[in-house]
Motif scaffolding. Sequence first.
Motif, PDB file in Angstrom:
ATOM      1  N   ARG A 184       0.820  -1.202   0.000  1.00 53.71           N
ATOM      2  CA  ARG A 184       0.000   0.000   0.000  1.00 53.71           C
ATOM      3  C   ARG A 184       0.860   1.259   0.000  1.00 53.71           C
ATOM      4  N   ILE A 185       1.932   1.241   0.757  1.00 56.70           N
ATOM      5  CA  ILE A 185       2.842   2.391   0.757  1.00 56.70           C
ATOM      6  C   ILE A 185       3.507   2.540  -0.605  1.00 56.70           C
ATOM      7  N   PHE A 186       3.886   1.430  -1.216  1.00 52.63           N
ATOM      8  CA  PHE A 186       4.491   1.487  -2.547  1.00 52.63           C
ATOM      9  C   PHE A 186       3.530   2.106  -3.545  1.00 52.63           C
ATOM     10  N   SER A 187       2.238   1.799  -3.420  1.00 55.45           N
ATOM     11  CA  SER A 187       1.224   2.400  -4.283  1.00 55.45           C
ATOM     12  C   SER A 187       1.145   3.906  -4.063  1.00 55.45           C
ATOM     13  N   VAL A 188       1.163   4.326  -2.803  1.00 54.04           N
ATOM     14  CA  VAL A 188       1.103   5.749  -2.462  1.00 54.04           C
ATOM     15  C   VAL A 188       2.304   6.497  -3.024  1.00 54.04           C
ATOM     16  N   MET A 189       3.453   5.841  -3.069  1.00 52.35           N
ATOM     17  CA  MET A 189       4.676   6.487  -3.548  1.00 52.35           C
ATOM     18  C   MET A 189       4.798   6.473  -5.067  1.00 52.35           C
ATOM     19  N   GLY A 190       3.777   5.965  -5.743  1.00 47.37           N
ATOM     20  CA  GLY A 190       3.827   5.845  -7.199  1.00 47.37           C
ATOM     21  C   GLY A 190       3.834   7.157  -7.940  1.00 47.37           C
ATOM     22  N   ASP A 191       3.541   8.283  -7.250  1.00 49.58           N
ATOM     23  CA  ASP A 191       3.557   9.577  -7.928  1.00 49.58           C
ATOM     24  C   ASP A 191       4.962  10.148  -8.080  1.00 49.58           C
ATOM     25  N   MET A 192       5.974   9.437  -7.610  1.00 50.44           N
ATOM     26  CA  MET A 192       7.383   9.812  -7.738  1.00 50.44           C
ATOM     27  C   MET A 192       7.739  11.049  -6.923  1.00 50.44           C
ATOM     28  N   GLN A 193       6.875  11.447  -5.973  1.00 51.24           N
ATOM     29  CA  GLN A 193       7.148  12.611  -5.152  1.00 51.24           C
ATOM     30  C   GLN A 193       7.792  12.200  -3.831  1.00 51.24           C
ATOM     31  N   THR A 194       8.687  13.044  -3.322  1.00 57.40           N
ATOM     32  CA  THR A 194       9.324  12.797  -2.039  1.00 57.40           C
ATOM     33  C   THR A 194       8.353  13.082  -0.904  1.00 57.40           C
ATOM     34  N   LYS A 195       8.245  12.149   0.044  1.00 57.39           N
ATOM     35  CA  LYS A 195       7.318  12.299   1.166  1.00 57.39           C
ATOM     36  C   LYS A 195       8.019  11.924   2.469  1.00 57.39           C
ATOM     37  N   GLY A 196       7.656  12.617   3.543  1.00 57.96           N
ATOM     38  CA  GLY A 196       8.113  12.239   4.863  1.00 57.96           C
ATOM     39  C   GLY A 196       7.318  11.073   5.397  1.00 57.96           C
ATOM     40  N   ASP A 197       7.861  10.390   6.423  1.00 65.04           N
ATOM     41  CA  ASP A 197       7.188   9.190   6.920  1.00 65.04           C
ATOM     42  C   ASP A 197       5.798   9.504   7.473  1.00 65.04           C
ATOM     43  N   LEU A 198       5.612  10.685   8.058  1.00 60.15           N
ATOM     44  CA  LEU A 198       4.294  11.019   8.591  1.00 60.15           C
ATOM     45  C   LEU A 198       3.295  11.334   7.481  1.00 60.15           C
ATOM     46  N   GLN A 199       3.764  11.928   6.396  1.00 59.94           N
ATOM     47  CA  GLN A 199       2.886  12.150   5.257  1.00 59.94           C
ATOM     48  C   GLN A 199       2.511  10.819   4.619  1.00 59.94           C
ATOM     49  N   ILE A 200       3.473   9.914   4.516  1.00 60.48           N
ATOM     50  CA  ILE A 200       3.189   8.587   3.976  1.00 60.48           C
ATOM     51  C   ILE A 200       2.120   7.899   4.818  1.00 60.48           C
ATOM     52  N   GLU A 201       2.258   7.996   6.128  1.00 65.75           N
ATOM     53  CA  GLU A 201       1.283   7.382   7.027  1.00 65.75           C
ATOM     54  C   GLU A 201      -0.114   7.948   6.785  1.00 65.75           C
TER      55      GLU A 201
END
Length: 255
Positions: A184-201
């Motif tokens: 699920r996290i890998f899916s969220v990161m699919g936009d190629m944008q840098t995110k912090g761990d709290l934003q990912i959460e």
Amino acid sequence: MSQSEDERLLAQEQSVINKTTQLHSKADLEGTLILTSKRVIFVSADQSTGRSASDFKTEAVDERVAQETASLGMRMLGGVLRVSYADVEDLSKIPNNAKNLFIPIPSITSISGHKGIIGRPNLKLSWKNSSGQVENSEFQEILTEGSRKKDLSDWARVIEKLKDGSLTLQNPTQLPQNDSVEGRIFSVMGDMQTKGDLQIEQVTEERFGIELEPEEVQTACEKLVSMGLLDQIPDASGDTFYKKRSPLGEDDLSS
């Protein structure tokens, strides 16, 4: 304009000025520029679901997410995060209207980039539309902080290599299960944008309707890094940031 199964997102530059002649008048639009394995896409920001600092609620985690985003180069103006972009999660959901551009890479006739020693870094494209007429656009990046490794001018060389077929995209050797935290996290990161761990959460919880603990997210991100699917991005703020590893390999356009 839906995304075909073999179309891959390669790069995304948020906060771009599109200087082009559209709608029968000179129209400078702000939005997001996207590079896929098949197209260059501009998405106007006035259709955006993108966030500003005022969108974040007052809970501590949301304040931390806003702080994480601000530390990556966005400017806080009077408590509002200055952003001019479209938040694109699914290429198939981009509206097909006059304010957006969909430029097939084979249709491009001219490509150039300017580093921006004088003026903003830019990317200039000419292409033939479906009627055979030549159209032109200049895309200028808004976020030009000195810590950037790549800018829009670097897109020109990659687009040329995509057009002539000389660029080989890298494929992951292993992928997490879709219904796992890592998947699920890998899916969220699919936009190629840098995110912090709290934003990912937060984004993962919102998209999948689940609740996660910070430790779960950190462990999952570290596993994705070990699998070669995410890169950990160092930041002077001390926060931990991640980005999906680019299929472009040494031609990675990450800023």
